[in-house]
Design an enzyme around this catalytic site. Sequence first.
Site, PDB file in Angstrom:
ATOM      1  N   GLU A 270     -15.163 -46.500  10.184  1.00  0.00           N
ATOM      2  CA  GLU A 270     -14.815 -47.460   9.134  1.00  0.00           C
ATOM      3  C   GLU A 270     -13.461 -48.114   9.411  1.00  0.00           C
ATOM      4  O   GLU A 270     -13.209 -49.247   9.009  1.00  0.00           O
ATOM      5  CB  GLU A 270     -14.816 -46.747   7.770  1.00  0.00           C
ATOM      6  CG  GLU A 270     -14.947 -47.700   6.596  1.00  0.00           C
ATOM      7  CD  GLU A 270     -15.099 -46.979   5.263  1.00  0.00           C
ATOM      8  OE1 GLU A 270     -15.387 -45.767   5.249  1.00  0.00           O
ATOM      9  OE2 GLU A 270     -14.914 -47.638   4.227  1.00  0.00           O
ATOM     10  N   HIS A 291     -27.210 -26.799  23.493  1.00  0.00           N
ATOM     11  CA  HIS A 291     -28.631 -26.582  23.766  1.00  0.00           C
ATOM     12  C   HIS A 291     -29.446 -27.818  23.408  1.00  0.00           C
ATOM     13  O   HIS A 291     -30.658 -27.726  23.263  1.00  0.00           O
ATOM     14  CB  HIS A 291     -29.114 -25.348  23.000  1.00  0.00           C
ATOM     15  CG  HIS A 291     -28.356 -24.122  23.385  1.00  0.00           C
ATOM     16  ND1 HIS A 291     -28.817 -23.214  24.318  1.00  0.00           N
ATOM     17  CD2 HIS A 291     -27.126 -23.682  23.005  1.00  0.00           C
ATOM     18  CE1 HIS A 291     -27.913 -22.264  24.469  1.00  0.00           C
ATOM     19  NE2 HIS A 291     -26.874 -22.527  23.690  1.00  0.00           N
ATOM     20  N   LYS A 402     -21.562 -52.844  -0.902  1.00  0.00           N
ATOM     21  CA  LYS A 402     -21.368 -52.408  -2.290  1.00  0.00           C
ATOM     22  C   LYS A 402     -21.644 -53.559  -3.248  1.00  0.00           C
ATOM     23  O   LYS A 402     -22.309 -53.402  -4.267  1.00  0.00           O
ATOM     24  CB  LYS A 402     -19.925 -51.929  -2.504  1.00  0.00           C
ATOM     25  CG  LYS A 402     -19.595 -50.551  -1.962  1.00  0.00           C
ATOM     26  CD  LYS A 402     -18.167 -50.204  -2.399  1.00  0.00           C
ATOM     27  CE  LYS A 402     -17.746 -48.816  -2.008  1.00  0.00           C
ATOM     28  NZ  LYS A 402     -16.423 -48.449  -2.496  1.00  0.00           N
TER      29      LYS A 402
HETATM   30  O1  PA5 Z   1     -12.726 -45.200   3.016  1.00  0.00           O
HETATM   31  C1  PA5 Z   1     -13.156 -45.934   2.147  1.00  0.00           C
HETATM   32  O2  PA5 Z   1     -12.472 -46.855   1.677  1.00  0.00           O
HETATM   33  C2  PA5 Z   1     -14.554 -45.766   1.568  1.00  0.00           C
HETATM   34  O3  PA5 Z   1     -15.293 -44.838   2.276  1.00  0.00           O
HETATM   35  C3  PA5 Z   1     -14.460 -45.317   0.119  1.00  0.00           C
HETATM   36  O4  PA5 Z   1     -13.813 -44.082   0.062  1.00  0.00           O
HETATM   37  C4  PA5 Z   1     -15.842 -45.204  -0.516  1.00  0.00           C
HETATM   38  O5  PA5 Z   1     -16.526 -46.425  -0.408  1.00  0.00           O
HETATM   39  C5  PA5 Z   1     -15.730 -44.814  -1.980  1.00  0.00           C
HETATM   40  O6  PA5 Z   1     -14.943 -45.720  -2.661  1.00  0.00           O
HETATM   41  P1  PA5 Z   1     -14.304 -45.377  -4.046  1.00  0.00           P
HETATM   42  O7  PA5 Z   1     -13.333 -44.273  -3.849  1.00  0.00           O
HETATM   43  O8  PA5 Z   1     -13.673 -46.635  -4.501  1.00  0.00           O
HETATM   44  O9  PA5 Z   1     -15.426 -44.936  -4.959  1.00  0.00           O
END
Ligand code: PA5
Length: 427
Positions: A270, A291, A402
């Site tokens: 990410e 394995h 999202k």
């Molecule tokens: O690293 C990130 O920004 C994402 O993985 C968020 O943690 C994830 O989308 C969850 O978002 P939020 O904490 O706003 O619910």
Amino acid sequence: MYVDIGNALDAEPRLTRATLERLDERVADAHDRIERGRADAAHGYAALNLPDTADPDAVRAAVDRFDDPAAVLTVGIGGSALGAATLAEALGGDGLDHYVLDNVDPAHVDALLDSLPLGDTVVHVVSRSGTTAETLANFLIVREAMDRAGVDWTRRTLVTTGADGNLRELAARHDLPALDVPAGVPGRFSALSTVALPVAALAGHDVDALLDGARAEADRLAGSLFDSPAYAYGAVCYALERRGAAINAMVPYAESLEYFAEWFAQLWAESLGKDAVGQTPARALGATDQHSQLQLYRAGPRDKLVTLVRPRERPRIPIPETDLDGLAYLGGGSLGDLLDAEFRATEASLAAANCPNVRIELDRIDERGVGELLYGMEAACVLYGELAGVETFTQPAVEWGKRAARGLLGGGDFEEADAVGEKRRLV
Ligand code: PA5
């Protein structure tokens, strides 16, 4: 945290020490930018200040109100769940079972709710934005299940969220205890904050030692990759990816670090997957995947770096002696000896086949060791992002999805949802 990059050099893809020496000038510049970002507590860089800015007393105070629960359920997704899962698995529950509710698969949610001791569970609901559909939907379902079971969910719930959003409003409406997600700390960099530390504190783990471990790694950040284990790792990953190691297989040799590999996969993917660069994280577990996946890592396409992680010290379980001659070599040794032999065999096997690999070691898998590891990987990731010139701390592709999902469900007027109707078809 110890990082040994020796086996990453002169393999295929080829990376030489001379290349790293040249890259080191850029590491020095990147380090300056990182330090400036930390000094300004700029978005993202602020996460690297958590060893000093996290407030363990506030975390302990927030969880102290819950009297000896049997289980804690983290309701969150992505960075709001994986840090807690990593800490809980690595450090163990000490009598406290940890569950994660991140996905919204109805069959899974149903099964989980059936198995949870709802009256004796603390629900930690976490969302930085306070708007994530999966998290909010799951929480509404959990609280209704508690209601049905006659449990006062308002007395069993702890919230961690940002300054505003639906979750903040919900916490205020029901007077729920609420911790703040620290400013400038993106989800995947939040393991050492109010996002994940409550789970460790609930299990009675030493939160200060976790932060001490992280601080020790922070203190080792320096203007040269040769002086900083975290930067050595980040720089080698970057340089190898540029030369064709598009995949980074993270292979802990410890069951309790399996979630760590998942956490790492999120951090790497990410943060670094931008502008057509990035290294695809793969997850494996030693010795189990020796394995299976090792075949591909050693003999498949030359597009991989393998990262091997292990503790230097493990609990000792002796292997009993037997009178079978063929098994005599096992008797008198321990399972840890066997696992370490498997680790060294894999490392040597990869090296013999010219597959680049890095060894990362911790003294022990304890609070300090885990703090070092998580902080070290975060710093490595930030350095990689600087070298690659990407925006490490944004996640536009994740946000796109999202918005599209919310739009589809009528949760707002998002143009991304229109694209869902334009699915390409084979005619
Ligand atoms: O690293 C990130 O920004 C994402 O993985 C968020 O943690 C994830 O989308 C969850 O978002 P939020 O904490 O706003 O619910």
